[in-house]
Design an enzyme around this catalytic site. Structure first.
Site, PDB file in Angstrom:
ATOM      1  N   ASP A 204       0.845  -1.237  -0.096  1.00 49.20           N
ATOM      2  CA  ASP A 204       0.041  -0.036  -0.039  1.00 49.20           C
ATOM      3  C   ASP A 204       0.902   1.312  -0.066  1.00 49.20           C
ATOM      4  OD1 ASP A 204      -0.983   0.601   3.527  1.00 49.20           O
ATOM      5  OD2 ASP A 204       0.882  -0.413   2.407  1.00 49.20           O
TER       6      ASP A 204
ATOM      7  N   ASP B  49       6.677   1.374   2.162  1.00 48.87           N
ATOM      8  CA  ASP B  49       6.412   0.249   1.096  1.00 48.87           C
ATOM      9  C   ASP B  49       7.447   0.800  -0.446  1.00 48.87           C
ATOM     10  OD1 ASP B  49       3.859   0.957   2.418  1.00 48.87           O
ATOM     11  OD2 ASP B  49       3.452  -1.007   1.540  1.00 48.87           O
TER      12      ASP B  49
ATOM     13  N   ASN C 222      -2.554   2.544   3.714  1.00 58.09           N
ATOM     14  CA  ASN C 222      -2.009   4.075   3.811  1.00 58.09           C
ATOM     15  C   ASN C 222      -2.624   5.141   3.139  1.00 58.09           C
ATOM     16  OD1 ASN C 222       0.118   3.310   5.527  1.00 58.09           O
ATOM     17  ND2 ASN C 222       1.343   2.760   3.641  1.00 58.09           N
TER      18      ASN C 222
ATOM     19  N   THR D 205       2.993  -6.167   2.952  1.00 56.30           N
ATOM     20  CA  THR D 205       3.272  -4.912   3.461  1.00 56.30           C
ATOM     21  C   THR D 205       2.182  -3.957   3.715  1.00 56.30           C
ATOM     22  OG1 THR D 205       4.000  -3.743   1.556  1.00 56.30           O
ATOM     23  CG2 THR D 205       5.600  -5.272   2.713  1.00 56.30           C
TER      24      THR D 205
ATOM     25  N   PHE E 113      -0.853  -0.675  12.653  1.00 57.05           N
ATOM     26  CA  PHE E 113      -1.981  -0.188  11.466  1.00 57.05           C
ATOM     27  C   PHE E 113      -2.271  -1.306  10.515  1.00 57.05           C
ATOM     28  CE2 PHE E 113      -3.643   2.667   8.661  1.00 57.05           C
ATOM     29  CZ  PHE E 113      -3.255   2.484   7.297  1.00 57.05           C
ATOM     30  N   ASN E 114      -1.365  -2.079   9.750  1.00 63.49           N
ATOM     31  CA  ASN E 114      -1.741  -2.933   8.699  1.00 63.49           C
ATOM     32  C   ASN E 114      -2.929  -4.065   9.423  1.00 63.49           C
ATOM     33  OD1 ASN E 114      -0.359  -2.046   6.847  1.00 63.49           O
ATOM     34  ND2 ASN E 114       1.397  -3.281   7.225  1.00 63.49           N
TER      35      ASN E 114
ATOM     36  N   HIS F  82       9.548   0.095   8.297  1.00 64.27           N
ATOM     37  CA  HIS F  82       8.771  -1.067   8.595  1.00 64.27           C
ATOM     38  C   HIS F  82       8.927  -2.000   7.507  1.00 64.27           C
ATOM     39  CE1 HIS F  82       7.145   0.905  11.985  1.00 64.27           C
ATOM     40  NE2 HIS F  82       6.783   2.016  11.118  1.00 64.27           N
ATOM     41  N   ASP F  83       8.499  -1.664   6.321  1.00 63.54           N
ATOM     42  CA  ASP F  83       8.302  -2.680   5.228  1.00 63.54           C
ATOM     43  C   ASP F  83       9.376  -3.438   4.743  1.00 63.54           C
ATOM     44  OD1 ASP F  83       5.321  -0.701   4.041  1.00 63.54           O
ATOM     45  OD2 ASP F  83       5.402  -2.181   5.462  1.00 63.54           O
TER      46      ASP F  83
HETATM   47  O1  RIB Z   1       2.641   0.062  10.918  1.00 59.89           O
HETATM   48  C1  RIB Z   1       3.336  -0.044   9.727  1.00 59.89           C
HETATM   49  C2  RIB Z   1       2.554  -0.502   8.502  1.00 59.89           C
HETATM   50  O2  RIB Z   1       1.328   0.539   8.228  1.00 59.89           O
HETATM   51  C3  RIB Z   1       3.737  -0.228   7.337  1.00 59.89           C
HETATM   52  O3  RIB Z   1       3.248  -1.060   6.389  1.00 59.89           O
HETATM   53  C4  RIB Z   1       3.363   1.204   6.894  1.00 59.89           C
HETATM   54  O4  RIB Z   1       3.367   1.142   5.433  1.00 59.89           O
HETATM   55  C5  RIB Z   1       1.899   1.170   7.098  1.00 59.89           C
HETATM   56  O5  RIB Z   1       1.347   0.395   5.924  1.00 59.89           O
HETATM   57 CA    CA Z   2       2.767  -0.704   4.071  1.00 56.53          CA
END
Ligand code: RIB
Ligand code: CA
Length: 315
Positions: free
Chosen positions: A13, A18, A43, A129, A171-172, A245-246
């Site tokens: 996303d 990403d 996102n 991701t 979040f994801n 993160h990703d």
């Molecule tokens: O929490 C981080 C994740 O949420 C990452 O994948 C970032 O791109 C958002 O999508």
């Molecule tokens: Ca992401």
């Protein structure tokens, strides 16, 4: 020893981190054969994540990589996005122009079906991701194709790190907890990289400077995205730098020795308004629930950035 490249599909996303994950994957053709990129709303809206994915392929010199649009909203919940983190475009910090490469006419699910049905058993790795909506739809609607999947590498969840979108959820996972529940229970080999490991991978000033010194447009884009992240939250990140993160999912596939984890059961909350999307990681085996994932909780951050820099140099 000659390694054959892993066949992968990246479900994402884009999203600033990403973007860096895609750059890292595109620069690693010896290790990773990207069969396609599928996009999901997360996102930012699906319209923007699929545009951003195509734009990123173009600036990385890979207009040949097919991008397939997936789900525009979670399975059951209304879409919640993260413009406050990634900006209105989803790639705040760089100028996003309309990509020339076309969006594929097939959607993500048809791409999954076409690719997996032709694949050898257990030959394809999915990298997720973003919210897990696309993956959950594949798992629930096409169970006969799951034997073609070797493993799913997921960025998502949190244990000791609590949450970054609610006090108790990442979040994801919180955007589509119902999808995450389906994927966590699908029985395939899962590698889950949550905030406990990604918060160890911080783009501090020294690391951002190193990327800034790489003279090509992809590295400049990565540097601008990282600078924007830091600028946005410098009071929270201060000297530590923003977690990226990703790209950890991609680095794991390229160099797994950078990470360590524990096989354990991961369950997810899908009902409580207070803790929706919380991942209950049974790290100490206090339930009789069987392990369903490798929960990654240790990263060699310096080794990660060494790999990222070395690959960004390749563009
Ligand atoms: O929490 C981080 C994740 O949420 C990452 O994948 C970032 O791109 C958002 O999508
Ligand atoms: Ca992401």
């Amino acid at each position: 020893m000659i390694m054959t490249a892993k066949s992968i599909i990246i479900d994402c996303d884009p999203g600033k981190d990403d973007a860096i994950a895609l750059f890292l994957a595109m620069a690693s053709e010896d290790e990773l054969d990207i069969l396609g990129i599928t996009t999901v709303a997360g996102n930012v809206s699906l319209e923007l994540t699929q545009k951003n994915a195509r734009f990123l392929c173009e600036i990385a010199g890979r207009p040949d990589l097919p991008v397939f649009a997936g789900a525009s909203s979670p399975l059951k919940l209304p879409l919640v996005t993260a413009e406050h983190v990634h900006g209105k475009s989803g790639l705040e910090g760089i100028e996003v122009v309309e990509p020339k490469m076309p969006e594929q006419t097939r959607g993500a699910q048809q791409f999954f079906i076409d690719t997996l049905s032709m694949a050898v058993e257990q030959s394809i790795t999915l990298v997720a991701t973003g919210p897990l909506t696309n993956i959950a739809l594949l798992v629930s609607k096409h169970p006969e194709l799951l034997t073609k999947i070797k493993q799913i590498i997921i960025m998502g969840g949190a244990r000791l790190e609590g949450g970054n979108f609610s006090p108790s959820a990442e979040f994801n996972m919180v955007v589509d907890p119902h999808a995450a529940k389906i994927v966590l229970n699908c029985g395939l080999p899962l590698v889950v990289m949550g905030l406990d490991v990604t918060h160890q991978v911080r783009a501090n000033k020294a690391r951002r400077e190193q990327i800034k010194n790489i003279d090509n447009k992809v590295a400049r884009a990565a540097s601008a995205l990282l600078d924007y992240s830091h600028m946005q939250n410098n009071k929270r990140y201060a000297e530590l730098g923003a977690a990226i993160h990703d790209p950890c999912t991609i680095a794991y596939l390229i160099k797994p020795s950078l990470f360590q984890g524990v096989e354990c059961n991961i369950s997810i909350e899908t009902d409580s308004p207070l803790t929706l999307g919380h991942t209950a990681v049974d790290y100490w085996g206090v339930t009789d629930k069987p392990a369903n994932a490798l929960w990654i909780d240790l990263a060699d951050a310096d080794g990660f950035f060494q790999l990222l820099n070395e690959r960004l140099e390749r563009f």
